[in-house]
Design a protein around this motif. Sequence first.
Motif, PDB file in Angstrom:
ATOM      1  N   ASN A   1      56.495  40.149  57.491  1.00 44.66           N
ATOM      2  CA  ASN A   1      55.827  41.446  57.354  1.00 44.66           C
ATOM      3  C   ASN A   1      55.852  42.202  58.681  1.00 44.66           C
ATOM      4  OD1 ASN A   1      54.183  43.538  56.686  1.00 44.66           O
ATOM      5  ND2 ASN A   1      52.350  42.288  56.341  1.00 44.66           N
TER       6      ASN A   1
ATOM      7  N   GLU B   1      52.382  45.950  52.907  1.00 42.18           N
ATOM      8  CA  GLU B   1      53.363  45.123  53.613  1.00 42.18           C
ATOM      9  C   GLU B   1      54.803  45.561  53.370  1.00 42.18           C
ATOM     10  OE1 GLU B   1      52.616  40.991  52.616  1.00 42.18           O
ATOM     11  OE2 GLU B   1      50.459  41.347  52.589  1.00 42.18           O
TER      12      GLU B   1
ATOM     13  N   ASP C   1      55.082  44.516  49.556  1.00 44.86           N
ATOM     14  CA  ASP C   1      53.831  44.191  48.871  1.00 44.86           C
ATOM     15  C   ASP C   1      52.896  45.382  49.042  1.00 44.86           C
ATOM     16  OD1 ASP C   1      51.501  43.328  47.791  1.00 44.86           O
ATOM     17  OD2 ASP C   1      51.123  41.713  49.229  1.00 44.86           O
TER      18      ASP C   1
ATOM     19  N   ALA D   1      50.339  45.923  47.443  1.00 41.89           N
ATOM     20  CA  ALA D   1      48.959  45.480  47.176  1.00 41.89           C
ATOM     21  C   ALA D   1      48.207  46.601  46.472  1.00 41.89           C
ATOM     22  CB  ALA D   1      48.246  45.034  48.455  1.00 41.89           C
TER      23      ALA D   1
ATOM     24  N   SER E   1      62.567  42.232  46.611  1.00 41.03           N
ATOM     25  CA  SER E   1      61.339  41.658  46.051  1.00 41.03           C
ATOM     26  C   SER E   1      60.219  42.688  46.120  1.00 41.03           C
ATOM     27  CB  SER E   1      60.970  40.403  46.855  1.00 41.03           C
ATOM     28  OG  SER E   1      59.802  39.795  46.323  1.00 41.03           O
TER      29      SER E   1
ATOM     30  N   GLU F   1      56.086  42.912  45.271  1.00 41.50           N
ATOM     31  CA  GLU F   1      54.853  42.184  44.910  1.00 41.50           C
ATOM     32  C   GLU F   1      53.716  43.181  44.683  1.00 41.50           C
ATOM     33  OE1 GLU F   1      53.808  39.379  47.999  1.00 41.50           O
ATOM     34  OE2 GLU F   1      51.660  39.577  47.579  1.00 41.50           O
ATOM     35  N   ASP F   2      52.898  42.945  43.689  1.00 42.44           N
ATOM     36  CA  ASP F   2      51.727  43.789  43.420  1.00 42.44           C
ATOM     37  C   ASP F   2      52.038  45.281  43.559  1.00 42.44           C
ATOM     38  OD1 ASP F   2      50.316  41.500  42.928  1.00 42.44           O
ATOM     39  OD2 ASP F   2      48.863  41.728  44.547  1.00 42.44           O
TER      40      ASP F   2
ATOM     41  N   ASP G   1      50.537  38.739  42.656  1.00 37.49           N
ATOM     42  CA  ASP G   1      49.601  38.081  43.581  1.00 37.49           C
ATOM     43  C   ASP G   1      48.176  38.246  43.026  1.00 37.49           C
ATOM     44  OD1 ASP G   1      47.937  37.350  45.692  1.00 37.49           O
ATOM     45  OD2 ASP G   1      48.634  38.899  47.070  1.00 37.49           O
TER      46      ASP G   1
ATOM     47  N   LEU H   1      52.974  34.742  43.603  1.00 33.20           N
ATOM     48  CA  LEU H   1      52.599  34.462  44.985  1.00 33.20           C
ATOM     49  C   LEU H   1      51.599  33.307  44.952  1.00 33.20           C
ATOM     50  CD1 LEU H   1      53.450  35.864  47.673  1.00 33.20           C
ATOM     51  CD2 LEU H   1      51.054  36.479  47.875  1.00 33.20           C
TER      52      LEU H   1
ATOM     53  N   SER I   1      52.411  31.446  50.334  1.00 36.50           N
ATOM     54  CA  SER I   1      51.947  32.531  51.203  1.00 36.50           C
ATOM     55  C   SER I   1      50.747  32.173  52.070  1.00 36.50           C
ATOM     56  CB  SER I   1      51.572  33.732  50.322  1.00 36.50           C
ATOM     57  OG  SER I   1      50.963  34.766  51.077  1.00 36.50           O
TER      58      SER I   1
ATOM     59  N   LYS J   1      56.029  33.429  52.661  1.00 36.81           N
ATOM     60  CA  LYS J   1      55.617  34.703  53.251  1.00 36.81           C
ATOM     61  C   LYS J   1      54.540  34.380  54.267  1.00 36.81           C
ATOM     62  CE  LYS J   1      52.536  38.000  51.300  1.00 36.81           C
ATOM     63  NZ  LYS J   1      52.214  39.227  50.575  1.00 36.81           N
TER      64      LYS J   1
END
Length: 424
Positions: free
Chosen positions: A146, A162, A240, A242, A282, A284-285, A311, A334, A363, A387
């Motif tokens: 990250n 991220e 990510d 998030a 990739s 994520e979230d 995640d 995750l 992670s 990660k």
Amino acid sequence: KIAQVYAMEILDSRGNPTVRVFVGLDDGTLAQASVPSGASTGEHEALELRDGDKARFGGKGVARAVANVMDVIAPALLGRDPSRQAEIDQDMRALDGTPDKSKLGANAMLGVSMAVARAAAQVAGLPLFAYLGGPGACRLPVPMMNVINGGKHADNSIDFQEFMLVPHGAPSFREALRYGAETYHALKGVLSHRGLSTAVGDEGGFAPDLDSNEAACELIVEAIQAAGLKPGEQVAIALDPAASSFAGNGGYDLSKSGGGHKTSAQMTDLYAQWIRSYPIVSLEDGLAEDDWAGFTAHTAALGDKVQIVGDDIFVTNTAFIRRGIAERCANAVLIKLNQIGTVTETIEAIDLCREAGWRYVVSHRSGETEDSFIADFAVAMGGGQIKTGAPCRGERVAKYNRLLEIEHELGRAAVYASAYRLNT
Ligand code: PGA
Ligand code: ZN
């Protein structure tokens, strides 16, 4: 046999209290483990027990969790064989008796669970990765590093949490780490050249004020090139956002960057555009933890192009992962030990991913310690991805350095998961 279990309140990388547990055996073996702590936590994570006593650490003390280790868990584990991990974890769950570990605290339970695993590895005369993973554990994970921090991990103008480097085109873990570190330093140069801040966020990535979230992708591609590496082929990008942390008003509020309000479908369209423009492998979230239908549409639209990682939506919990598999909400999970609270349940979550043909990424948390348990754990589980932050800040680098040790220890048996094409 377990002869003593005790715990201490220590500090994590943000200066907040966390739990460290020691497990001593009757043969003199002493093992320890420290528990991490998240900032953008999923709503359904196992409970991290904090004292709430404003007179100490602003209420964030973990003295009660420490006392639960000493007074409740320790007496139950004396005389036990530390190699019976599943039974010990099950017995702790029975002692706790709640679905979310809110009585003893997941932080108390996980510290014990990890320290028990380490003690058993020592008795077996094996490094932790070999003890947990067996003789076949030789696959070094591709790191997700990250390098630009936003969201809840930095006080800047980036909504997305991220922006990560994925040095998947390296011949070994050692070289992958070099690609990542060199790109990180090149990124620092790119930022300072533009008069942007090179101060770092919680996970060691830079935290500049940018005009848009997308600018972070542009800067990273420029940095990969400036490092003399090939974007995509050698070093790709993982995101990510998030998104649970900026979900609001029935959609998503990109308020830090001034990017306006978007629906779930508009977020997916935005990612689709980015995936066309940048070497992203990739995501994520990308949506919020309660947007299950959105995740299904999102995975249908993007899942053949990039890895879709859940995640906050799954919180390393088999009940949520099972639902996600049934509803095709993602194609990867995750994995965070402290979201569920024991080593055994974390392995159960991974087993479920394997059964479904889903990938999994071991992670760290944004609040970490120098404990490198997850480095061994990632090699043991063999999923080929970890990660654990930027190649900067001791608590992040501790994991990367441990992976270097493991690669060295495995020697010619070590396999870097570079053949694992993230986007095919
Ligand atoms: P957290 O962030 O540890 O603050 O939850 C990490 C992540 O969202 O992956
Ligand atoms: Zn996340």
